[in-house]
Scaffold this motif. Structure first.
Motif, short mmCIF file in Angstrom:
data_model
loop_
_atom_site.label_atom_id
_atom_site.label_comp_id
_atom_site.label_asym_id
_atom_site.label_seq_id
_atom_site.Cartn_x
_atom_site.Cartn_y
_atom_site.Cartn_z
N PRO A 1 0.81 -1.23 0.00
CA PRO A 1 0.00 0.00 0.00
C PRO A 1 0.83 1.27 0.00
O PRO A 1 0.44 2.29 -0.60
N SER A 2 1.97 1.26 0.66
CA SER A 2 2.80 2.46 0.71
C SER A 2 3.31 2.83 -0.68
O SER A 2 3.39 4.01 -1.04
N ALA A 3 3.64 1.83 -1.49
CA ALA A 3 4.09 2.08 -2.86
C ALA A 3 2.94 2.60 -3.72
O ALA A 3 3.11 3.52 -4.53
N VAL A 4 1.76 2.01 -3.54
CA VAL A 4 0.58 2.48 -4.28
C VAL A 4 0.29 3.94 -3.95
O VAL A 4 0.00 4.75 -4.84
N ALA A 5 0.39 4.29 -2.67
CA ALA A 5 0.10 5.66 -2.24
C ALA A 5 1.06 6.64 -2.90
O ALA A 5 0.65 7.74 -3.32
N ARG A 6 2.32 6.29 -3.00
CA ARG A 6 3.30 7.19 -3.63
C ARG A 6 2.97 7.40 -5.10
O ARG A 6 2.99 8.54 -5.60
N MET A 7 2.67 6.30 -5.82
CA MET A 7 2.38 6.42 -7.25
C MET A 7 1.05 7.13 -7.48
O MET A 7 0.88 7.85 -8.49
N ALA A 8 0.11 6.96 -6.55
CA ALA A 8 -1.22 7.56 -6.70
C ALA A 8 -1.18 9.09 -6.63
O ALA A 8 -2.14 9.75 -7.05
N GLN A 9 -0.11 9.64 -6.13
CA GLN A 9 0.02 11.11 -6.12
C GLN A 9 0.24 11.66 -7.52
O GLN A 9 0.01 12.84 -7.76
N ARG A 10 0.67 10.79 -8.43
CA ARG A 10 0.96 11.25 -9.79
C ARG A 10 0.15 10.53 -10.87
O ARG A 10 0.15 10.96 -12.01
N ALA A 11 -0.47 9.41 -10.49
CA ALA A 11 -1.11 8.59 -11.52
C ALA A 11 -2.35 7.90 -10.96
O ALA A 11 -2.56 7.84 -9.74
N ASN A 12 -3.16 7.40 -11.86
CA ASN A 12 -4.30 6.56 -11.50
C ASN A 12 -3.80 5.12 -11.43
O ASN A 12 -3.42 4.54 -12.45
N VAL A 13 -3.75 4.55 -10.23
CA VAL A 13 -3.22 3.20 -10.03
C VAL A 13 -4.39 2.21 -10.01
O VAL A 13 -5.30 2.34 -9.18
N VAL A 14 -4.36 1.23 -10.91
CA VAL A 14 -5.44 0.26 -11.00
C VAL A 14 -4.85 -1.15 -10.95
O VAL A 14 -3.71 -1.38 -11.33
N VAL A 15 -5.66 -2.10 -10.47
CA VAL A 15 -5.26 -3.50 -10.41
C VAL A 15 -6.06 -4.27 -11.44
O VAL A 15 -7.28 -4.10 -11.56
N ALA A 16 -5.39 -5.12 -12.21
CA ALA A 16 -6.08 -5.94 -13.21
C ALA A 16 -7.14 -6.80 -12.54
O ALA A 16 -6.92 -7.30 -11.43
N PRO A 17 -8.28 -6.99 -13.18
CA PRO A 17 -9.36 -7.79 -12.56
C PRO A 17 -8.98 -9.24 -12.34
O PRO A 17 -9.44 -9.88 -11.40
N ASN A 18 -8.12 -9.79 -13.20
CA ASN A 18 -7.58 -11.14 -13.03
C ASN A 18 -6.35 -11.26 -13.90
O ASN A 18 -5.98 -10.32 -14.61
N ASN A 19 -5.70 -12.41 -13.88
CA ASN A 19 -4.43 -12.59 -14.58
C ASN A 19 -4.54 -13.33 -15.90
O ASN A 19 -3.52 -13.77 -16.45
N THR A 20 -5.75 -13.49 -16.44
CA THR A 20 -5.87 -14.13 -17.74
C THR A 20 -5.31 -13.20 -18.81
O THR A 20 -5.34 -11.97 -18.66
N PRO A 21 -4.74 -13.76 -19.89
CA PRO A 21 -4.20 -12.90 -20.95
C PRO A 21 -5.19 -11.87 -21.47
O PRO A 21 -4.84 -10.71 -21.68
N SER A 22 -6.45 -12.28 -21.66
CA SER A 22 -7.43 -11.35 -22.21
C SER A 22 -7.70 -10.20 -21.24
O SER A 22 -7.84 -9.04 -21.66
N ALA A 23 -7.76 -10.49 -19.94
CA ALA A 23 -8.01 -9.44 -18.95
C ALA A 23 -6.83 -8.49 -18.87
O ALA A 23 -7.01 -7.26 -18.77
N LEU A 24 -5.61 -9.01 -18.93
CA LEU A 24 -4.43 -8.16 -18.87
C LEU A 24 -4.34 -7.27 -20.11
O LEU A 24 -4.03 -6.07 -20.00
N ILE A 25 -4.62 -7.83 -21.26
CA ILE A 25 -4.58 -7.05 -22.50
C ILE A 25 -5.61 -5.93 -22.46
O ILE A 25 -5.32 -4.77 -22.80
N ALA A 26 -6.82 -6.25 -22.03
CA ALA A 26 -7.88 -5.23 -21.96
C ALA A 26 -7.52 -4.13 -20.97
O ALA A 26 -7.72 -2.94 -21.24
N ALA A 27 -6.96 -4.52 -19.83
CA ALA A 27 -6.61 -3.53 -18.80
C ALA A 27 -5.45 -2.66 -19.22
O ALA A 27 -5.30 -1.52 -18.74
N ALA A 28 -4.59 -3.17 -20.12
CA ALA A 28 -3.37 -2.45 -20.49
C ALA A 28 -3.59 -1.42 -21.59
O ALA A 28 -2.68 -0.62 -21.87
N ILE A 29 -4.76 -1.38 -22.18
CA ILE A 29 -4.99 -0.48 -23.31
C ILE A 29 -4.69 0.97 -22.95
O ILE A 29 -4.11 1.72 -23.74
#
Length: 328
Positions: A14-42
């Motif tokens: 969480p401490s790392a997320v908080a630092r990055m969140a000051q400059r960016a929108n930090v999101v977590v992929a919904p799951n680790n399937t290739p299709s989910a990662l590709i969609a989240a990475a757009i």
């Protein structure tokens, strides 16, 4: 202007997320399937990697500036594909060295003193049956340790074993260059012949894939122990299972496997002489915080238009730097 997006394949400290969140929108992929990662990475500007990335992801993430491995090994990242798309690849080397070395040392102790067997036997068969295990216990102190891969993890383990337990330490590295005055560098076959405890701590690459094969395993002492904290494909799992089944070696501790998660039908799950864990040797609260901090450092460097501190595709430094300037 929209805030940049940092995509996490999995949650991080969480401490790392908080630092990055000051400059960016930090999101977590919904799951680790290739299709989910590709969609989240757009829409992602940066991806923090804790699970294998599909190569196709780079063709769908036009804004992607860099991918940062949450750890040291970059086998989860198709580096050549990333480089072809002018995406910087970074990692966090050394942050988990102490945790992995402690894990390896602990498993050496467990197997030498048959602690896991003692726990199971006492719970199921009682006091007398457990006491009978003592006949085949051994001490770790003064014995010979062989370390395959003398990087940060290997050096940390060697220091603990030599200075803490008076062990004789042997090591193997392709360059065979001296590491310290208490690590004797040996050819791989000699190391497997001489060592009482062998720890695999090398990276996975073209030269190490399948390196520890049946021929090497047959050279081990009958009381020897094999511990793998590197990557599963470094070790011929079928050959190891055969050696354990026939009592050719004393036992093994495995944190990584050919297929992960370990399939339910794996014979390893039914072997008392094996200690298994789920690729967690380097994951402690301390390590996760250290790694997260270094990930955040490098993510912020990328957002500032700078190359990350631990750039891996260094051969493209100039081209990668030029592309980062396009986002300024």
């Amino acid at each position: 202007m929209d805030a940049p997006v940092v995509l996490l394949t999995d949650p991080i400290a969480p401490s790392a997320v908080a630092r990055m969140a000051q400059r960016a929108n930090v999101v977590v992929a919904p799951n680790n399937t290739p299709s989910a990662l590709i969609a989240a990475a757009i829409d992602a500007d940066i991806i923090v990697v804790r699970t294998p990335l599909p190569p196709q992801i780079f063709g769908h993430a036009a804004k992607l500036r860099g991918v940062i491995r949450h750890g040291a090994g970059i086998d989860m990242i198709p580096v050549e594909v990333a480089t072809a798309h002018r995406v910087a690849v970074a990692n966090v080397p050394g942050a988990n060295a102490v945790s992995v070395a402690e894990y390896a040392l602990g498993q050496m102790m467990n197997l030498a003193h048959r602690l896991n067997e003692a726990d199971r036997t006492l719970r199921t068969q009682g006091w007398a049956a457990t006491r009978a295990l003592c006949e085949k216990k051994i001490e770790v102190a003064g014995r010979t340790l062989g370390i395959v891969g003398t990087g940060r993890i290997g050096k940390a383990l060697a220091h603990m074993a030599h200075h803490g337990l008076g062990m004789k330490v042997t090591g193997f590295h392709p360059s065979m260059s001296p590491i310290s005055n208490y690590i004797e560098m040996l050819p791989l076959e000699d190391l497997f012949t001489r060592a009482d405890f062998i720890v695999l701590a090398c990276p996975l690459n073209a030269s190490t894939r399948g390196m520890v094969n049946a021929a090497l395993i047959t050279k081990m002492k009958v009381d020897a122990v094999l511990i793998n904290v590197s990557r599963g494909p470094v070790l011929d799992e079928v050959a190891l299972i055969q050696a354990l089944s026939t009592g050719q070696i004393r036992g093994a501790a495995l944190d990584v496997f050919d297929v992960q998660p370990l399939p339910a039908e794996s014979p390893l799950l039914r072997m008392d002489s094996v200690i298994l864990s789920s690729h967690m040797a380097g994951l402690t609260q301390d390590t996760l915080e250290r790694i997260g901090d270094k990930v955040a450092d490098q993510a912020l460097q990328l957002l500032d238009g700078k190359l990350p501190q631990h750039l891996c595709n260094v051969e493209m430094r100039a081209d990668l730097q030029a592309r980062l300037q396009e986002f300024a």
